[in-house]
Design a protein around this motif. Structure first.
Motif, PDB file in Angstrom:
ATOM      1  N   THR A 124     148.243  24.162 -20.707  1.00  0.00           N
ATOM      2  CA  THR A 124     148.807  24.200 -22.006  1.00  0.00           C
ATOM      3  C   THR A 124     150.190  24.387 -22.070  1.00  0.00           C
ATOM      4  OG1 THR A 124     148.274  26.477 -22.667  1.00  0.00           O
ATOM      5  CG2 THR A 124     146.436  24.986 -22.998  1.00  0.00           C
ATOM      6  N   GLY A 125     150.806  24.992 -21.168  1.00  0.00           N
ATOM      7  CA  GLY A 125     152.315  25.169 -21.216  1.00  0.00           C
ATOM      8  C   GLY A 125     153.006  24.167 -20.209  1.00  0.00           C
ATOM      9  N   SER A 126     154.355  24.313 -20.030  1.00  0.00           N
ATOM     10  CA  SER A 126     154.956  23.644 -19.234  1.00  0.00           C
ATOM     11  C   SER A 126     155.120  24.041 -17.559  1.00  0.00           C
ATOM     12  CB  SER A 126     156.385  23.226 -19.720  1.00  0.00           C
ATOM     13  OG  SER A 126     157.260  24.750 -19.740  1.00  0.00           O
ATOM     14  N   GLY A 127     154.831  25.152 -17.633  1.00  0.00           N
ATOM     15  CA  GLY A 127     154.843  25.439 -16.034  1.00  0.00           C
ATOM     16  C   GLY A 127     153.543  26.246 -15.763  1.00  0.00           C
ATOM     17  N   TYR A 128     153.477  26.608 -14.080  1.00  0.00           N
ATOM     18  CA  TYR A 128     152.296  27.353 -13.995  1.00  0.00           C
ATOM     19  C   TYR A 128     152.680  28.135 -12.668  1.00  0.00           C
ATOM     20  CZ  TYR A 128     148.114  28.146 -11.269  1.00  0.00           C
ATOM     21  OH  TYR A 128     146.797  28.712 -10.917  1.00  0.00           O
ATOM     22  N   SER A 129     152.280  29.241 -12.734  1.00  0.00           N
ATOM     23  CA  SER A 129     152.464  30.391 -11.479  1.00  0.00           C
ATOM     24  C   SER A 129     151.227  31.151 -11.278  1.00  0.00           C
ATOM     25  CB  SER A 129     153.563  31.167 -11.671  1.00  0.00           C
ATOM     26  OG  SER A 129     153.471  32.203 -12.577  1.00  0.00           O
ATOM     27  N   VAL A 130     150.981  31.555 -10.090  1.00  0.00           N
ATOM     28  CA  VAL A 130     149.657  32.351  -9.924  1.00  0.00           C
ATOM     29  C   VAL A 130     150.229  33.295  -8.542  1.00  0.00           C
ATOM     30  CG1 VAL A 130     148.558  30.713  -8.129  1.00  0.00           C
ATOM     31  CG2 VAL A 130     147.561  32.795  -9.448  1.00  0.00           C
ATOM     32  N   SER A 131     149.764  34.617  -8.630  1.00  0.00           N
ATOM     33  CA  SER A 131     149.974  35.588  -7.585  1.00  0.00           C
ATOM     34  C   SER A 131     148.615  36.318  -7.522  1.00  0.00           C
ATOM     35  CB  SER A 131     151.121  36.623  -7.667  1.00  0.00           C
ATOM     36  OG  SER A 131     150.835  37.317  -8.758  1.00  0.00           O
ATOM     37  N   GLY A 132     148.029  36.368  -6.342  1.00  0.00           N
ATOM     38  CA  GLY A 132     146.961  37.196  -6.138  1.00  0.00           C
ATOM     39  C   GLY A 132     145.599  36.384  -5.825  1.00  0.00           C
ATOM     40  N   CYS A 133     145.630  35.224  -6.281  1.00  0.00           N
ATOM     41  CA  CYS A 133     144.660  34.102  -5.772  1.00  0.00           C
ATOM     42  C   CYS A 133     145.221  32.897  -5.321  1.00  0.00           C
ATOM     43  CB  CYS A 133     144.076  33.439  -7.152  1.00  0.00           C
ATOM     44  SG  CYS A 133     142.862  34.814  -7.862  1.00  0.00           S
ATOM     45  N   SER A 134     144.429  32.046  -4.480  1.00  0.00           N
ATOM     46  CA  SER A 134     145.264  30.946  -3.921  1.00  0.00           C
ATOM     47  C   SER A 134     144.964  30.057  -4.956  1.00  0.00           C
ATOM     48  CB  SER A 134     144.526  30.437  -2.624  1.00  0.00           C
ATOM     49  OG  SER A 134     143.260  30.257  -2.833  1.00  0.00           O
ATOM     50  N   GLY A 135     145.796  29.158  -5.263  1.00  0.00           N
ATOM     51  CA  GLY A 135     145.644  27.751  -6.308  1.00  0.00           C
ATOM     52  C   GLY A 135     147.059  27.211  -6.619  1.00  0.00           C
ATOM     53  N   GLY A 136     146.809  26.144  -7.239  1.00  0.00           N
ATOM     54  CA  GLY A 136     148.014  25.141  -7.323  1.00  0.00           C
ATOM     55  C   GLY A 136     147.623  23.923  -8.373  1.00  0.00           C
ATOM     56  N   GLY A 137     148.652  23.172  -8.459  1.00  0.00           N
ATOM     57  CA  GLY A 137     148.668  22.129  -9.479  1.00  0.00           C
ATOM     58  C   GLY A 137     147.871  20.955  -8.901  1.00  0.00           C
ATOM     59  N   GLY A 138     147.853  19.752  -9.622  1.00  0.00           N
ATOM     60  CA  GLY A 138     147.237  18.708  -9.140  1.00  0.00           C
ATOM     61  C   GLY A 138     145.829  18.648  -9.014  1.00  0.00           C
ATOM     62  N   VAL A 139     145.055  19.304  -9.680  1.00  0.00           N
ATOM     63  CA  VAL A 139     143.663  19.235  -9.670  1.00  0.00           C
ATOM     64  C   VAL A 139     143.146  18.682 -11.099  1.00  0.00           C
ATOM     65  CG1 VAL A 139     141.617  20.780  -9.980  1.00  0.00           C
ATOM     66  CG2 VAL A 139     143.294  21.509  -8.415  1.00  0.00           C
ATOM     67  N   SER A 140     142.414  17.627 -10.808  1.00  0.00           N
ATOM     68  CA  SER A 140     141.930  17.178 -11.964  1.00  0.00           C
ATOM     69  C   SER A 140     140.555  17.711 -12.641  1.00  0.00           C
ATOM     70  CB  SER A 140     141.212  15.515 -11.649  1.00  0.00           C
ATOM     71  OG  SER A 140     140.366  14.764 -12.689  1.00  0.00           O
ATOM     72  N   SER A 141     140.970  18.237 -13.970  1.00  0.00           N
ATOM     73  CA  SER A 141     139.862  19.052 -14.593  1.00  0.00           C
ATOM     74  C   SER A 141     139.560  18.148 -15.977  1.00  0.00           C
ATOM     75  CB  SER A 141     140.854  20.126 -15.455  1.00  0.00           C
ATOM     76  OG  SER A 141     140.035  21.011 -16.046  1.00  0.00           O
ATOM     77  N   GLU A 142     138.284  17.541 -15.942  1.00  0.00           N
ATOM     78  CA  GLU A 142     137.575  16.825 -16.750  1.00  0.00           C
ATOM     79  C   GLU A 142     138.639  15.623 -17.435  1.00  0.00           C
ATOM     80  OE1 GLU A 142     134.557  17.820 -18.202  1.00  0.00           O
ATOM     81  OE2 GLU A 142     134.668  19.173 -16.796  1.00  0.00           O
ATOM     82  N   GLY A 143     138.944  14.906 -16.294  1.00  0.00           N
ATOM     83  CA  GLY A 143     139.868  13.672 -16.348  1.00  0.00           C
ATOM     84  C   GLY A 143     141.305  14.097 -16.828  1.00  0.00           C
ATOM     85  N   GLY A 144     141.836  15.102 -16.788  1.00  0.00           N
ATOM     86  CA  GLY A 144     143.131  15.627 -17.063  1.00  0.00           C
ATOM     87  C   GLY A 144     143.762  16.196 -16.173  1.00  0.00           C
ATOM     88  N   GLY A 145     144.893  16.427 -16.006  1.00  0.00           N
ATOM     89  CA  GLY A 145     145.658  17.349 -14.886  1.00  0.00           C
ATOM     90  C   GLY A 145     145.512  18.778 -15.345  1.00  0.00           C
ATOM     91  N   GLY A 146     145.729  19.507 -14.256  1.00  0.00           N
ATOM     92  CA  GLY A 146     145.249  20.910 -14.305  1.00  0.00           C
ATOM     93  C   GLY A 146     145.367  21.741 -13.105  1.00  0.00           C
ATOM     94  N   VAL A 147     145.091  22.781 -12.863  1.00  0.00           N
ATOM     95  CA  VAL A 147     145.117  23.636 -11.644  1.00  0.00           C
ATOM     96  C   VAL A 147     143.977  24.009 -11.372  1.00  0.00           C
ATOM     97  CG1 VAL A 147     147.490  24.397 -12.498  1.00  0.00           C
ATOM     98  CG2 VAL A 147     145.525  25.693 -13.055  1.00  0.00           C
TER      99      VAL A 147
END
Length: 171
Positions: A112-135
């Protein structure tokens, strides 16, 4: 032929009189006889016979998220397919649980925001979530992860096909 012209003239005159009566009934003149030129002055509320609602200049607010984590703090048991709604301030849309196995919980969420960061879990952008972009996030039991410097996400327990997540503001 003169008679025909006279009856046509009478019909036009009758139509004009009816039209005048209808237009006068819908005019903005007030019942006290003041003219439409008084538009700058307030005469109170609109007449009760006015069926036209006054349009609102204020847009309707977006519906608030609902569910046990909607206020940003919860401990919730989840299974594959469950969706957890968090406040937009966390930078994520609804979080969908996609897998629970081997002490790990995999999830996807729209941004829902313009950026994304995560620490403590693996993960990242580029995932399709219900047809839209997500993480995508893949988190194990243990210390809490911080997402977007706004949300704390901890896998408290994994029991077979269910897991317990704790969500709170970061900090």
């Amino acid at each position: 032929m003169m008679r025909r012209g006279t009856s046509s003239t009478a019909a036009v005159a009758t139509l004009a009189a009816c039209l005048f009566a209808v237009l006068t009934a819908c005019s903005p003149d007030s019942p006290d006889g003041s003219a439409a030129g008084d538009k700058g002055r307030s005469h109170g509320s609109a007449p009760a016979s006015d069926p036209t609602p006054t349009p609102s200049s204020t847009p309707s607010p977006s519906p608030s998220p609902t569910g046990p984590c909607a206020d940003g703090t919860c401990e919730i048991e989840v299974a594959v397919g469950d969706v957890v709604t968090v406040p937009a301030a966390y930078g994520l849309g609804p979080i969908k649980v996609t897998a629970i196995a081997g002490g790990r919980v995999d999830m996807v969420a729209g941004l829902t925001g313009s950026g994304y960061s995560v620490s403590g879990c693996s993960g990242g952008g580029g995932v399709s979530s219900e047809g839209g972009g997500g993480v995508g996030l893949s988190c194990e039991e243990g210390p809490a992860a911080t997402v977007n410097d706004a949300m704390s996400l901890k896998v408290v327990d994994v029991r077979g096909s269910v897991a317990v997540l704790r969500i709170a503001p970061a900090g």
